[in-house]
Design a protein around this motif. Structure first.
Motif, PDB file in Angstrom:
ATOM      1  N   LYS A 193       0.827  -1.205   0.000  1.00 48.60           N
ATOM      2  CA  LYS A 193       0.000   0.000   0.000  1.00 48.60           C
ATOM      3  C   LYS A 193       0.863   1.257   0.000  1.00 48.60           C
ATOM      4  O   LYS A 193       0.496   2.262  -0.634  1.00 48.60           O
ATOM      5  CB  LYS A 193      -0.911  -0.010   1.229  1.00 48.60           C
ATOM      6  N   ILE A 194       1.994   1.224   0.692  1.00 47.76           N
ATOM      7  CA  ILE A 194       2.896   2.383   0.681  1.00 47.76           C
ATOM      8  C   ILE A 194       3.457   2.609  -0.718  1.00 47.76           C
ATOM      9  O   ILE A 194       3.507   3.750  -1.214  1.00 47.76           O
ATOM     10  CB  ILE A 194       4.031   2.172   1.707  1.00 47.76           C
ATOM     11  N   ILE A 195       3.886   1.534  -1.386  1.00 45.88           N
ATOM     12  CA  ILE A 195       4.390   1.664  -2.759  1.00 45.88           C
ATOM     13  C   ILE A 195       3.291   2.164  -3.694  1.00 45.88           C
ATOM     14  O   ILE A 195       3.509   3.052  -4.533  1.00 45.88           O
ATOM     15  CB  ILE A 195       4.952   0.310  -3.242  1.00 45.88           C
ATOM     16  N   ASP A 196       2.102   1.600  -3.548  1.00 41.53           N
ATOM     17  CA  ASP A 196       0.970   2.013  -4.385  1.00 41.53           C
ATOM     18  C   ASP A 196       0.653   3.493  -4.179  1.00 41.53           C
ATOM     19  O   ASP A 196       0.429   4.233  -5.152  1.00 41.53           O
ATOM     20  CB  ASP A 196      -0.243   1.154  -4.029  1.00 41.53           C
ATOM     21  N   SER A 197       0.658   3.963  -2.921  1.00 40.67           N
ATOM     22  CA  SER A 197       0.345   5.368  -2.642  1.00 40.67           C
ATOM     23  C   SER A 197       1.423   6.302  -3.172  1.00 40.67           C
ATOM     24  O   SER A 197       1.116   7.398  -3.663  1.00 40.67           O
ATOM     25  CB  SER A 197       0.179   5.566  -1.131  1.00 40.67           C
ATOM     26  N   ALA A 198       2.691   5.873  -3.085  1.00 43.78           N
ATOM     27  CA  ALA A 198       3.774   6.697  -3.633  1.00 43.78           C
ATOM     28  C   ALA A 198       3.627   6.857  -5.145  1.00 43.78           C
ATOM     29  O   ALA A 198       3.802   7.958  -5.692  1.00 43.78           O
ATOM     30  CB  ALA A 198       5.122   6.074  -3.288  1.00 43.78           C
ATOM     31  N   ILE A 199       3.283   5.779  -5.829  1.00 43.71           N
ATOM     32  CA  ILE A 199       3.089   5.844  -7.283  1.00 43.71           C
ATOM     33  C   ILE A 199       1.909   6.743  -7.623  1.00 43.71           C
ATOM     34  O   ILE A 199       1.972   7.553  -8.565  1.00 43.71           O
ATOM     35  CB  ILE A 199       2.896   4.429  -7.858  1.00 43.71           C
ATOM     36  N   ILE A 200       0.822   6.625  -6.858  1.00 48.07           N
ATOM     37  CA  ILE A 200      -0.354   7.466  -7.101  1.00 48.07           C
ATOM     38  C   ILE A 200      -0.012   8.934  -6.884  1.00 48.07           C
ATOM     39  O   ILE A 200      -0.441   9.816  -7.644  1.00 48.07           O
ATOM     40  CB  ILE A 200      -1.516   7.038  -6.188  1.00 48.07           C
ATOM     41  N   GLY A 201       0.781   9.234  -5.849  1.00 49.45           N
ATOM     42  CA  GLY A 201       1.194  10.615  -5.618  1.00 49.45           C
ATOM     43  C   GLY A 201       2.012  11.177  -6.766  1.00 49.45           C
ATOM     44  O   GLY A 201       1.812  12.330  -7.183  1.00 49.45           O
ATOM     45  N   VAL A 202       2.928  10.368  -7.311  1.00 50.97           N
ATOM     46  CA  VAL A 202       3.743  10.817  -8.445  1.00 50.97           C
ATOM     47  C   VAL A 202       2.871  11.025  -9.682  1.00 50.97           C
ATOM     48  O   VAL A 202       3.007  12.027 -10.407  1.00 50.97           O
ATOM     49  CB  VAL A 202       4.860   9.794  -8.727  1.00 50.97           C
ATOM     50  N   ILE A 203       1.955  10.097  -9.951  1.00 46.15           N
ATOM     51  CA  ILE A 203       1.059  10.233 -11.105  1.00 46.15           C
ATOM     52  C   ILE A 203       0.205  11.488 -10.967  1.00 46.15           C
ATOM     53  O   ILE A 203       0.002  12.245 -11.941  1.00 46.15           O
ATOM     54  CB  ILE A 203       0.169   8.978 -11.241  1.00 46.15           C
ATOM     55  N   CYS A 204      -0.299  11.725  -9.743  1.00 44.25           N
ATOM     56  CA  CYS A 204      -1.113  12.918  -9.513  1.00 44.25           C
ATOM     57  C   CYS A 204      -0.307  14.188  -9.741  1.00 44.25           C
ATOM     58  O   CYS A 204      -0.808  15.149 -10.335  1.00 44.25           O
ATOM     59  CB  CYS A 204      -1.683  12.885  -8.097  1.00 44.25           C
TER      60      CYS A 204
END
Length: 432
Positions: A249-260
């Motif tokens: 979930k931490i990796i997923d959230s980091a990727i979502i933050g970068v995409i955003c």
């Protein structure tokens, strides 16, 4: 006369004593929940440095294991069959030092990139806030002027809104200074606990095998071998569930933050870094996270530029669909084994009890309880020689003595006729 000791009476006495104790505890929990909650919060408050240390050690353990197994061991082994205790201790110390260096470098680079932009964004919001309020007011006035029906509806409820703001919101603004001062003190305490916890985590990393061995020793002391093996297997399952979910979930959230951040920069969203950090951090909360982060960010953007707010809302919807259907399943897989309903159930219940922290860890915790209950049910069904798969039970009406499943068929009733009696079909037949 010789006294003969009977274990049966001892078991009866222990059972009665434990029943009385359980009854007292149940009464205390039922009628003195406030005292119990205060005591629990006090214990947690005192134990926060240790809790922080355990959490940090748990998160840094995969990094240290990777460094130790892939870098240090090849350097120290070099054809040797065994490594002496002194070399193992030196290897562990170097692995811990490298782990701490890597974590500090990553944290420093992240904060150096994010903090200045966040400070600039917050200062800009503070200085431009009256302008944003004026822009929002002008936009709402123009929208109401162009839509007379909407204006009449708003004017109908405006006295109620004004009364609510005057009686509830404005008096509470006087307490804002107290809230901010309390928040600063709590932040300083949390920082100090974090520093102490970081030191504790170093000791835990250095002796994690010893602590694990001592825990297993205690388990086998209190349980028989079979039960002890089951307890240790359950703890391994808990570790696999927690590590797989939290790290993923931490990796997923980091990727979502970068995409955003990339998307908001392209479309020109105001305060792109601030918005992306909020969206990425709140995305750690399953299911509800994107809404918790997206709604306040959308309101902030609405005060600056209403059209950009619309673009941002559309972007968040797209990112949420991408995360829920593509990225999340790819990274997390089926790490919890829960359906969508149970995920929402776990977030709602644990979030209501423990707040934001409960929303983050509620899903893996409930997954552990769910797996334990499912294992218990399957063992009970296996003893009765019944299938443990759910599929055969979907259409079952009853089970015969020979464990044959009988299908349930809805009753079909015919209309009554004056000359004929009402009839109905048999509502059960054997499953094929």
């Amino acid at each position: 006369m010789k006294f003969h000791f009977n274990k049966k009476y001892l078991y009866w006495g222990l059972t009665g004593a434990f029943s009385i104790i359980a009854g007292i505890l149940f009464y205390y929990i039922l009628f003195h929940r406030a005292n119990l909650s205060s005591a629990f919060n006090y214990i947690v408050k005192i134990s926060m440095p240790i809790i922080d240390g355990l959490v940090l050690a748990y998160l840094m353990t995969p990094i240290m294991n990777m460094i130790e197994n892939r870098i240090m061991k090849p350097l120290y082994i070099r054809g040797k069959v065994n490594i002496n205790a002194k070399s193992k201790k030196r290897m562990r110390s170097l692995s811990i030092i490298l782990t701490i260096i890597i974590v500090l470098i990553v944290a420093y680079e992240f904060l150096e990139m994010i903090i200045p932009e966040l400070i600039t964004s917050i200062q800009s919001i503070y200085s431009q806030f009256p302008t944003y309020i004026k822009n929002l007011n002008d936009w709402v006035t123009k929208m109401l002027k162009d839509n007379p029906e909407l204006e009449s509806t708003v004017m109908q409820y405006s006295p109620m809104v004004n009364d609510y703001l005057r009686s509830n919101i404005l008096p509470k603004l006087n307490d804002l200074i107290d809230i901010l001062s309390t928040g600063v003190v709590d932040f300083l305490k949390a920082t100090w606990n974090f520093v102490i916890g970081f030191i504790i985590s170093i000791y835990i990393l250095g002796n994690k095998e010893l602590f694990a061995g001592q825990a297993k020793k205690i388990i086998y002391a209190f349980f028989d071998k079979a039960s002890g093996n089951q307890v240790i297997a359950n703890f391994r399952f808990i570790h696999t569930t927690f590590s797989g979910f939290l790290v993923g979930k931490i990796i997923d959230s980091a990727i979502i933050g970068v995409i955003c951040f990339v998307c908001t920069t392209i479309i020109g969203t105001p305060y792109a870094i601030l918005v992306s950090v909020v969206v990425g951090v709140t995305n750690v909360i399953p299911f509800f996270g994107p809404w918790f982060g997206g709604v306040p960010c959308a309101l902030l953007i609405l005060m600056v530029n209403p059209m950009q707010c619309l673009y941002f809302v559309i972007l968040i919807l797209i990112i949420q669909q991408f995360d829920g259907n593509v990225l999340g399943p790819k990274i997390l897989g089926d790490s919890t084994g829960l359906s969508g309903f149970w995920v929402i159930f776990a977030i709602t219940v644990f979030g209501g009890i423990f707040g934001v922290l409960g929303m983050v860890v509620g899903v893996p915790i409930f997954a552990v309880f769910y797996a334990g209950f499912r294992s218990l049910i399957n063992r009970m069904l296996a003893k009765k020689e019944l299938p443990t798969d759910t599929q055969p039970y979907l259409m079952v009406g009853s089970i015969a003595e020979d464990n044959t499943f009988v299908r349930y068929v809805p009753v079909k009733r015919k209309r009554k006729n004056k000359n004929t009696k009402s009839t109905q079909n048999d509502n059960e037949k054997p499953l094929e």
